[in-house]
Scaffold this motif. Structure first.
Motif, PDB file in Angstrom:
ATOM      1  N   ILE A  68     -16.341  -8.962   3.746  1.00  0.00           N
ATOM      2  CA  ILE A  68     -16.779  -7.999   2.740  1.00  0.00           C
ATOM      3  C   ILE A  68     -17.185  -6.672   3.369  1.00  0.00           C
ATOM      4  O   ILE A  68     -16.853  -5.603   2.856  1.00  0.00           O
ATOM      5  N   GLU A  69     -17.947  -6.741   4.496  1.00  0.00           N
ATOM      6  CA  GLU A  69     -18.466  -5.519   5.101  1.00  0.00           C
ATOM      7  C   GLU A  69     -18.349  -5.578   6.623  1.00  0.00           C
ATOM      8  O   GLU A  69     -18.934  -6.482   7.233  1.00  0.00           O
ATOM      9  N   PRO A  70     -17.621  -4.655   7.270  1.00  0.00           N
ATOM     10  CA  PRO A  70     -16.765  -3.667   6.608  1.00  0.00           C
ATOM     11  C   PRO A  70     -15.586  -4.372   5.917  1.00  0.00           C
ATOM     12  O   PRO A  70     -15.132  -5.425   6.394  1.00  0.00           O
ATOM     13  N   TYR A  71     -15.112  -3.784   4.847  1.00  0.00           N
ATOM     14  CA  TYR A  71     -14.050  -4.415   4.078  1.00  0.00           C
ATOM     15  C   TYR A  71     -12.828  -4.625   4.980  1.00  0.00           C
ATOM     16  O   TYR A  71     -12.249  -3.664   5.491  1.00  0.00           O
ATOM     17  N   SER A  72     -12.484  -5.903   5.191  1.00  0.00           N
ATOM     18  CA  SER A  72     -11.421  -6.243   6.139  1.00  0.00           C
ATOM     19  C   SER A  72     -10.572  -7.377   5.580  1.00  0.00           C
ATOM     20  O   SER A  72     -11.112  -8.328   5.001  1.00  0.00           O
ATOM     21  N   VAL A  73      -9.264  -7.279   5.782  1.00  0.00           N
ATOM     22  CA  VAL A  73      -8.332  -8.303   5.311  1.00  0.00           C
ATOM     23  C   VAL A  73      -7.268  -8.529   6.380  1.00  0.00           C
ATOM     24  O   VAL A  73      -6.717  -7.572   6.931  1.00  0.00           O
ATOM     25  N   VAL A  74      -6.986  -9.795   6.662  1.00  0.00           N
ATOM     26  CA  VAL A  74      -5.857 -10.164   7.507  1.00  0.00           C
ATOM     27  C   VAL A  74      -4.950 -11.073   6.684  1.00  0.00           C
ATOM     28  O   VAL A  74      -5.387 -12.110   6.185  1.00  0.00           O
ATOM     29  N   PHE A  75      -3.696 -10.662   6.524  1.00  0.00           N
ATOM     30  CA  PHE A  75      -2.674 -11.470   5.866  1.00  0.00           C
ATOM     31  C   PHE A  75      -1.716 -11.989   6.937  1.00  0.00           C
ATOM     32  O   PHE A  75      -1.204 -11.208   7.740  1.00  0.00           O
ATOM     33  N   HIS A  76      -1.445 -13.295   6.921  1.00  0.00           N
ATOM     34  CA  HIS A  76      -0.455 -13.888   7.809  1.00  0.00           C
ATOM     35  C   HIS A  76       0.474 -14.744   6.967  1.00  0.00           C
ATOM     36  O   HIS A  76       0.077 -15.798   6.476  1.00  0.00           O
ATOM     37  N   TRP A  77       1.713 -14.280   6.779  1.00  0.00           N
ATOM     38  CA  TRP A  77       2.666 -14.967   5.910  1.00  0.00           C
ATOM     39  C   TRP A  77       3.160 -16.256   6.555  1.00  0.00           C
ATOM     40  O   TRP A  77       3.644 -16.261   7.683  1.00  0.00           O
ATOM     41  N   ARG A  78       3.048 -17.355   5.816  1.00  0.00           N
ATOM     42  CA  ARG A  78       3.561 -18.649   6.242  1.00  0.00           C
ATOM     43  C   ARG A  78       4.908 -18.956   5.602  1.00  0.00           C
ATOM     44  O   ARG A  78       5.680 -19.752   6.132  1.00  0.00           O
ATOM     45  N   ARG A  79       5.159 -18.340   4.460  1.00  0.00           N
ATOM     46  CA  ARG A  79       6.406 -18.618   3.745  1.00  0.00           C
ATOM     47  C   ARG A  79       6.866 -17.356   3.034  1.00  0.00           C
ATOM     48  O   ARG A  79       6.101 -16.681   2.373  1.00  0.00           O
ATOM     49  N   ASN A  80       8.149 -17.042   3.205  1.00  0.00           N
ATOM     50  CA  ASN A  80       8.800 -15.902   2.556  1.00  0.00           C
ATOM     51  C   ASN A  80       8.093 -14.569   2.809  1.00  0.00           C
ATOM     52  O   ASN A  80       7.695 -13.866   1.862  1.00  0.00           O
ATOM     53  N   PRO A  81       7.937 -14.181   4.074  1.00  0.00           N
ATOM     54  CA  PRO A  81       7.351 -12.865   4.344  1.00  0.00           C
ATOM     55  C   PRO A  81       8.275 -11.758   3.841  1.00  0.00           C
ATOM     56  O   PRO A  81       9.487 -11.938   3.729  1.00  0.00           O
ATOM     57  N   GLY A  82       7.677 -10.627   3.557  1.00  0.00           N
ATOM     58  CA  GLY A  82       8.464  -9.469   3.150  1.00  0.00           C
ATOM     59  C   GLY A  82       8.837  -8.645   4.368  1.00  0.00           C
ATOM     60  O   GLY A  82       9.453  -9.144   5.308  1.00  0.00           O
ATOM     61  N   LEU A  83       8.426  -7.382   4.376  1.00  0.00           N
ATOM     62  CA  LEU A  83       8.751  -6.503   5.492  1.00  0.00           C
ATOM     63  C   LEU A  83       7.881  -6.782   6.714  1.00  0.00           C
ATOM     64  O   LEU A  83       8.222  -6.390   7.821  1.00  0.00           O
ATOM     65  N   ALA A  84       6.762  -7.430   6.510  1.00  0.00           N
ATOM     66  CA  ALA A  84       5.863  -7.737   7.629  1.00  0.00           C
ATOM     67  C   ALA A  84       5.495  -9.209   7.591  1.00  0.00           C
ATOM     68  O   ALA A  84       5.469  -9.841   6.543  1.00  0.00           O
ATOM     69  N   GLU A  85       5.212  -9.740   8.779  1.00  0.00           N
ATOM     70  CA  GLU A  85       4.766 -11.128   8.881  1.00  0.00           C
ATOM     71  C   GLU A  85       3.244 -11.215   8.953  1.00  0.00           C
ATOM     72  O   GLU A  85       2.650 -12.223   8.592  1.00  0.00           O
ATOM     73  N   ARG A  86       2.631 -10.127   9.383  1.00  0.00           N
ATOM     74  CA  ARG A  86       1.178 -10.084   9.525  1.00  0.00           C
ATOM     75  C   ARG A  86       0.710  -8.660   9.246  1.00  0.00           C
ATOM     76  O   ARG A  86       1.304  -7.694   9.741  1.00  0.00           O
TER      77      ARG A  86
END
Length: 234
Positions: A68-86
């Protein structure tokens, strides 16, 4: 014969359950306040599928870390990634001061294994053209608090115009967990209109009191052909 009476008494002892049955909008607001007070970070698996300008996307499965603070997000695609995997986004960590306000905030994007042989990572605007092509929601809109705020925002607007239908639909289960189901109906007029959907079915986890699944449709049929998006948090 006494069992229903006991169950009814137990339900009455839970103020939040009573509230979501009789005033689901206020329940959503209380859930948002509770989440903001109690939660600082979490991890989950996001399963999502969205209607994009190019058509319905494939169902994606994404491991998520969120602070939440600082606002932080990590996305790691496991299935059907788009243009990025992470993708890694930390508010104000990467900024392009020379860009327009829309493209000022940047995220660090890591492509798939083959592309990484050429480029290990690249920074992209989180509100840029590529982001708009690959998702209906931007990465800085991720999170239970943001999801609740977005639901509440359009509920408040529609209610002020006398256009809101928000109803408690009962109990169910999602991902093996008990949930309450709330359905919102808005005067949706299409992708170019003001409202984001016609129907939004929201599954609120009984323990965590957050929307663990949201299904959005363009009409009342709620058939697959009318689905605009689904977001499931496991």
């Amino acid at each position: 014969p006494r069992t229903p009476i006991v169950i009814a008494a137990m339900v009455a002892q839970d103020p939040f359950e009573k509230l979501i049955r009789h005033d689901p909008l206020q329940a959503l607001k209380e859930a948002r306040e509770r989440h903001a007070r109690q939660v600082r970070e979490y991890r989950c698996t996001l399963v999502k599928q969205e209607l994009l300008p190019s058509g319905m996307s494939e169902e994606q499965e994404i491991d998520v870390l969120h602070r939440i603070e600082p606002y932080s997000v990590v996305f790691h695609w496991r299935r059907n990634p788009g243009l990025a995997e992470r993708v890694i986004y930390v508010k104000d960590r990467w900024v392009d001061d020379d860009a327009s306000p829309e493209e000022r905030d940047l995220a660090l994007c890591q492509p798939g294994a083959v592309a990484r042989l050429l480029v290990k990572s690249i920074k992209q605007p989180i509100h840029g053209k590529l982001a708009k092509k690959t998702s209906r929601r931007f990465i800085d809109e991720f999170g239970f608090n943001k999801a609740l705020s977005l639901l509440i925002k359009f509920c408040d607007i529609a209610e002020s115009k006398g256009e809101l239908q928000l109803e408690y639909c009962g109990e169910s289960r999602f991902d093996g967990r008990p949930v309450w189901v709330v359905r919102r109906t808005l005067p949706y007029s299409g992708e170019g209109g003001f409202y984001p959907d016609r129907i939004a079915e929201v599954f609120i986890d009984k323990e965590y009191r957050v929307p663990v699944a949201v299904y959005c449709y363009s009409d009342d049929s709620r058939e697959p052909r009318s689905m605009l998006a689904k977001y499931e948090y496991r």
